[in-house]
Design a protein around this motif. Sequence first.
Motif, PDB file in Angstrom:
ATOM      1  N   GLU A  36       4.185 -22.081   6.975  1.00  0.00           N
ATOM      2  CA  GLU A  36       2.768 -21.065   6.221  1.00  0.00           C
ATOM      3  C   GLU A  36       2.551 -21.516   4.931  1.00  0.00           C
ATOM      4  O   GLU A  36       1.325 -21.926   4.536  1.00  0.00           O
ATOM      5  CB  GLU A  36       3.250 -19.752   6.437  1.00  0.00           C
ATOM      6  N   THR A  37       3.560 -21.635   4.026  1.00  0.00           N
ATOM      7  CA  THR A  37       3.334 -22.150   2.674  1.00  0.00           C
ATOM      8  C   THR A  37       2.735 -23.630   2.650  1.00  0.00           C
ATOM      9  O   THR A  37       1.704 -23.900   1.734  1.00  0.00           O
ATOM     10  CB  THR A  37       4.481 -22.172   1.769  1.00  0.00           C
ATOM     11  N   GLU A  40      -0.980 -23.302   3.557  1.00  0.00           N
ATOM     12  CA  GLU A  40      -1.543 -22.799   2.429  1.00  0.00           C
ATOM     13  C   GLU A  40      -1.983 -23.793   1.196  1.00  0.00           C
ATOM     14  O   GLU A  40      -2.970 -23.942   0.845  1.00  0.00           O
ATOM     15  CB  GLU A  40      -1.008 -21.391   1.905  1.00  0.00           C
ATOM     16  N   MET A  59       7.168 -20.432  11.679  1.00  0.00           N
ATOM     17  CA  MET A  59       6.439 -21.492  12.569  1.00  0.00           C
ATOM     18  C   MET A  59       7.417 -23.037  12.288  1.00  0.00           C
ATOM     19  O   MET A  59       7.674 -23.063  11.319  1.00  0.00           O
ATOM     20  CB  MET A  59       4.984 -21.749  11.890  1.00  0.00           C
ATOM     21  N   CYS A  64       3.457 -26.855  12.931  1.00  0.00           N
ATOM     22  CA  CYS A  64       2.807 -27.139  11.619  1.00  0.00           C
ATOM     23  C   CYS A  64       2.195 -28.353  11.776  1.00  0.00           C
ATOM     24  O   CYS A  64       0.910 -28.356  11.396  1.00  0.00           O
ATOM     25  CB  CYS A  64       3.905 -26.707  10.646  1.00  0.00           C
TER      26      CYS A  64
END
Length: 126
Positions: A36-37, A40, A59, A64
Amino acid sequence: MRPPILIVEDNEVNMRLFSDLLGALGYVVYQAEDAETALELLKSVRPGAIVMDIQLPGMSGEECTRAIKADPDLSEIPVIAVTAFAMAGDEARFLDAGCDDYMSKPINVPLFAETIARHYQGEPTN
């Protein structure tokens, strides 16, 4: 500025190892400890390659990578999968998810450096 390499790795020791190796080879490194990072960060940073751990919290690295490759603005970024849990058929699964290459942990340092250099979209500083 030359494009950085994004390392997506939740293990602190592996993150430090990859970052130190790539830094010594002249690459600028960005770090993300989960998928997720990483996603982003990719909204504002365009890396020349991504080193993607497959076993991530939340995830997975495989999911990813699929998200990255599904985005037309990101799909050309090379993704190199790394995992400590390599099983028969995993390499084909990672490549099917969109990874451009695959390495098992523990990494072979010369092979790691050569793999990054082969896929990197840009020029290192050294």
